[in-house]
Enzyme design. Structure first.
Site, PDB file in Angstrom:
ATOM      1  N   GLN A   1      62.851  16.727  26.895  1.00 26.49           N
ATOM      2  CA  GLN A   1      61.750  16.889  27.849  1.00 26.49           C
ATOM      3  C   GLN A   1      60.989  18.193  27.562  1.00 26.49           C
ATOM      4  O   GLN A   1      59.757  18.219  27.573  1.00 26.49           O
ATOM      5  CB  GLN A   1      62.313  16.896  29.275  1.00 26.49           C
ATOM      6  CG  GLN A   1      61.303  17.202  30.348  1.00 26.49           C
ATOM      7  CD  GLN A   1      61.847  16.909  31.734  1.00 26.49           C
ATOM      8  OE1 GLN A   1      61.761  15.782  32.217  1.00 26.49           O
ATOM      9  NE2 GLN A   1      62.422  17.900  32.378  1.00 26.49           N
TER      10      GLN A   1
ATOM     11  N   SER B   1      72.079  16.071  39.210  1.00 32.10           N
ATOM     12  CA  SER B   1      72.060  15.340  40.483  1.00 32.10           C
ATOM     13  C   SER B   1      72.885  14.060  40.353  1.00 32.10           C
ATOM     14  O   SER B   1      73.417  13.557  41.336  1.00 32.10           O
ATOM     15  CB  SER B   1      70.619  15.000  40.867  1.00 32.10           C
ATOM     16  OG  SER B   1      69.831  16.168  40.846  1.00 32.10           O
TER      17      SER B   1
ATOM     18  N   LYS C   1      68.760  21.690  29.656  1.00 33.36           N
ATOM     19  CA  LYS C   1      69.617  20.507  29.731  1.00 33.36           C
ATOM     20  C   LYS C   1      68.837  19.278  29.273  1.00 33.36           C
ATOM     21  O   LYS C   1      69.365  18.422  28.574  1.00 33.36           O
ATOM     22  CB  LYS C   1      70.098  20.304  31.163  1.00 33.36           C
ATOM     23  CG  LYS C   1      70.767  18.979  31.362  1.00 33.36           C
ATOM     24  CD  LYS C   1      71.640  18.988  32.574  1.00 33.36           C
ATOM     25  CE  LYS C   1      72.197  17.630  32.823  1.00 33.36           C
ATOM     26  NZ  LYS C   1      71.150  16.706  33.304  1.00 33.36           N
TER      27      LYS C   1
ATOM     28  N   HIS D   1      68.931  23.654  39.279  1.00 31.57           N
ATOM     29  CA  HIS D   1      67.575  23.826  39.803  1.00 31.57           C
ATOM     30  C   HIS D   1      67.398  25.238  40.347  1.00 31.57           C
ATOM     31  O   HIS D   1      66.352  25.859  40.165  1.00 31.57           O
ATOM     32  CB  HIS D   1      67.314  22.850  40.957  1.00 31.57           C
ATOM     33  CG  HIS D   1      67.427  21.400  40.590  1.00 31.57           C
ATOM     34  ND1 HIS D   1      68.456  20.603  41.003  1.00 31.57           N
ATOM     35  CD2 HIS D   1      66.609  20.596  39.852  1.00 31.57           C
ATOM     36  CE1 HIS D   1      68.283  19.372  40.560  1.00 31.57           C
ATOM     37  NE2 HIS D   1      67.175  19.340  39.845  1.00 31.57           N
TER      38      HIS D   1
ATOM     39  N   GLY E   1      64.499  16.712  43.210  1.00 31.88           N
ATOM     40  CA  GLY E   1      65.310  16.965  44.396  1.00 31.88           C
ATOM     41  C   GLY E   1      66.793  16.810  44.144  1.00 31.88           C
ATOM     42  O   GLY E   1      67.233  16.825  42.991  1.00 31.88           O
TER      43      GLY E   1
ATOM     44  N   LEU F   1      68.869  19.086  44.934  1.00 31.66           N
ATOM     45  CA  LEU F   1      68.920  20.357  44.207  1.00 31.66           C
ATOM     46  C   LEU F   1      70.343  20.901  44.098  1.00 31.66           C
ATOM     47  O   LEU F   1      71.128  20.818  45.032  1.00 31.66           O
ATOM     48  CB  LEU F   1      68.012  21.389  44.890  1.00 31.66           C
ATOM     49  CG  LEU F   1      66.539  20.986  45.019  1.00 31.66           C
ATOM     50  CD1 LEU F   1      65.738  22.114  45.668  1.00 31.66           C
ATOM     51  CD2 LEU F   1      65.931  20.624  43.666  1.00 31.66           C
ATOM     52  N   HIS F   2      70.628  21.455  42.913  1.00 27.31           N
ATOM     53  CA  HIS F   2      71.937  22.061  42.649  1.00 27.31           C
ATOM     54  C   HIS F   2      71.706  23.391  41.948  1.00 27.31           C
ATOM     55  O   HIS F   2      70.550  23.821  41.782  1.00 27.31           O
ATOM     56  CB  HIS F   2      72.809  21.109  41.821  1.00 27.31           C
ATOM     57  CG  HIS F   2      72.113  20.580  40.590  1.00 27.31           C
ATOM     58  ND1 HIS F   2      71.726  21.385  39.548  1.00 27.31           N
ATOM     59  CD2 HIS F   2      71.685  19.335  40.268  1.00 27.31           C
ATOM     60  CE1 HIS F   2      71.128  20.654  38.632  1.00 27.31           C
ATOM     61  NE2 HIS F   2      71.077  19.406  39.041  1.00 27.31           N
ATOM     62  N   GLU F   3      72.818  24.021  41.493  1.00 24.08           N
ATOM     63  CA  GLU F   3      72.716  25.353  40.877  1.00 24.08           C
ATOM     64  C   GLU F   3      71.771  25.381  39.662  1.00 24.08           C
ATOM     65  O   GLU F   3      71.165  26.403  39.372  1.00 24.08           O
ATOM     66  CB  GLU F   3      74.097  25.854  40.442  1.00 24.08           C
ATOM     67  CG  GLU F   3      74.993  26.247  41.593  1.00 24.08           C
ATOM     68  CD  GLU F   3      74.483  27.466  42.348  1.00 24.08           C
ATOM     69  OE1 GLU F   3      73.828  28.325  41.722  1.00 24.08           O
ATOM     70  OE2 GLU F   3      74.724  27.539  43.563  1.00 24.08           O
TER      71      GLU F   3
HETATM   72  P1  AMP Z   1      65.439  16.888  37.766  1.00 18.73           P
HETATM   73  O1  AMP Z   1      65.425  17.138  39.244  1.00 18.73           O
HETATM   74  O2  AMP Z   1      66.689  16.255  37.274  1.00 18.73           O
HETATM   75  O3  AMP Z   1      64.179  16.241  37.263  1.00 18.73           O
HETATM   76  O4  AMP Z   1      65.455  18.346  37.112  1.00 18.73           O
HETATM   77  C1  AMP Z   1      64.441  19.274  37.409  1.00 18.73           C
HETATM   78  C2  AMP Z   1      64.537  20.415  36.435  1.00 18.73           C
HETATM   79  O5  AMP Z   1      65.808  21.051  36.562  1.00 18.73           O
HETATM   80  C3  AMP Z   1      64.421  19.948  34.974  1.00 18.73           C
HETATM   81  O6  AMP Z   1      63.615  20.864  34.261  1.00 18.73           O
HETATM   82  C4  AMP Z   1      65.841  19.977  34.513  1.00 18.73           C
HETATM   83  O7  AMP Z   1      65.959  20.194  33.125  1.00 18.73           O
HETATM   84  C5  AMP Z   1      66.387  21.139  35.279  1.00 18.73           C
HETATM   85  N1  AMP Z   1      67.856  21.056  35.350  1.00 18.73           N
HETATM   86  C6  AMP Z   1      68.584  20.001  35.790  1.00 18.73           C
HETATM   87  N2  AMP Z   1      69.899  20.249  35.633  1.00 18.73           N
HETATM   88  C7  AMP Z   1      70.007  21.472  35.068  1.00 18.73           C
HETATM   89  C8  AMP Z   1      71.102  22.283  34.635  1.00 18.73           C
HETATM   90  N3  AMP Z   1      72.371  21.886  34.763  1.00 18.73           N
HETATM   91  N4  AMP Z   1      70.821  23.487  34.076  1.00 18.73           N
HETATM   92  C9  AMP Z   1      69.536  23.896  33.937  1.00 18.73           C
HETATM   93  N5  AMP Z   1      68.469  23.187  34.322  1.00 18.73           N
HETATM   94  C10 AMP Z   1      68.688  21.989  34.878  1.00 18.73           C
END
Ligand code: AMP
Length: 286
Positions: free
Chosen positions: A152, A185, A148, A36, A30, A32-34
């Site tokens: 993982q 986030s 990123k 996601h 969650g 969420l940004h660009e």
């Molecule tokens: P998170 O909510 O941080 O667990 O991220 C969810 C998914 O979004 C993960 O697969 C992250 O690698 C991906 N994600 C987070 N930030 C970015 C970003 N800046 N660019 C591309 N994918 C991202």
């Protein structure tokens, strides 16, 4: 559709499969940004139906990490998912996913001993546990992850292969803010000064990429140059700077002959940011 229970997800997916639909899945925590949104849009473009999960997973946070303070705003996240064309958002309570007497762990060896795995003990066990559960609940054809979190991606690919989940793991390029800072986030925790200082990450990694593109093949030199540039920023405190093999994540010894991942984790105040760049003769992900 906002779904809170495992049963409802299973019923929905059963229905979609009966209709012969392909299913894309985007797991998130969650806020969420660009970054996601690019995963969500890619999933929508490549699948008949898309389900996203929004779940701040307690098992992947260490005792002194930011589980309690991690930003949570399901209404905004749900609207963003809807405008991206997502069909369903799974937002369970922790008690829905985790039973008090659970006794199963999921541990990927080797790949989790380095980089963030070495610095955040147990983190990838938590990631692998929650993704194993989500994969078996959602049973998607494709799952989307951001480059990123490069470690993982490597760990999840290996787990999916070893445990025969039958999910295509798809990695998407890093999405950055206008100044080059990788979207996260956790950027919300940064003060204006820390945010300006954090631009050093992309700057130093871009220089490393340029050097490698111009023929530099010494992993040691690249590592030292990136570390020196980051260390010159007074607000930055390095957690690690590493040059590792893109596939097995082992430190590169001697000259680079295969694709490499240059990965950094750096504290600005109490906020820990990660960033990376990939370089290989036949492979370049930015
Ligand atoms: P998170 O909510 O941080 O667990 O991220 C969810 C998914 O979004 C993960 O697969 C992250 O690698 C991906 N994600 C987070 N930030 C970015 C970003 N800046 N660019 C591309 N994918 C991202």
């Amino acid at each position: 559709m906002l779904i809170k229970t495992i049963e409802e997800v299973r019923a929905l997916v059963r229905e979609w499969k009966k209709q012969g639909c392909s299913i894309g899945f985007v797991p998130t925590m969650g806020a969420l940004h660009e970054g996601h949104l690019s995963l969500l849009k890619q999933a929508v473009a490549e699948n008949d139906r898309v389900i996203a999960s929004v779940f701040v997973n307690p098992t992947q946070f260490g005792p002194n990490e930011d589980y309690a303070s991690y930003p949570r705003d399901i209404q905004t996240d749900y609207s963003l998912c809807q405008s991206a064309g997502v069909d369903a958002v799974f937002h369970p309570e922790p008690e829905e996913l985790y039973l008090p007497n659970r006794a199963t762990t999921v541990h990927v060896t080797g790949l989790t001993d380095v980089l963030c795995g070495a610095k955040r003990p147990g983190h990838f066990d938590g990631v692998c546990l929650v993704l194993s559960k989500l994969f078996s609940i959602v049973n998607p054809d494709r799952a989307y992850f951001g480059q990123k979190d490069a470690q993982q991606v490597a760990v999840v690919r290996r787990m999916v292969r070893d445990l025969n989940f039958g999910v295509d793991v798809i990695a998407s390029p890093i999405v950055r803010e206008a100044g080059g800072l990788a979207r996260s986030s956790r950027n919300a925790y940064l003060s204006a000064e820390e945010k300006a200082a954090a631009l050093v990450l992309n700057r130093s990694l871009s220089r490393a990429l340029q050097a490698m593109q111009s023929g530099e093949r010494s992993a040691d030199l690249i590592r030292r140059q990136v570390a020196d540039q980051i260390a010159a920023e007074p607000l930055a405190r390095i957690d690690y700077v590493e040059v590792v093999d893109f596939e097995d994540l082992r430190p590169v010894q001697g000259p680079m002959t295969r694709p490499v991942l240059v990965a950094v984790a750096v504290f600005f105040g109490t906020t820990r940011l990660i960033d990376n760049v990939v370089f290989g003769p036949e492979l370049e992900v930015r």
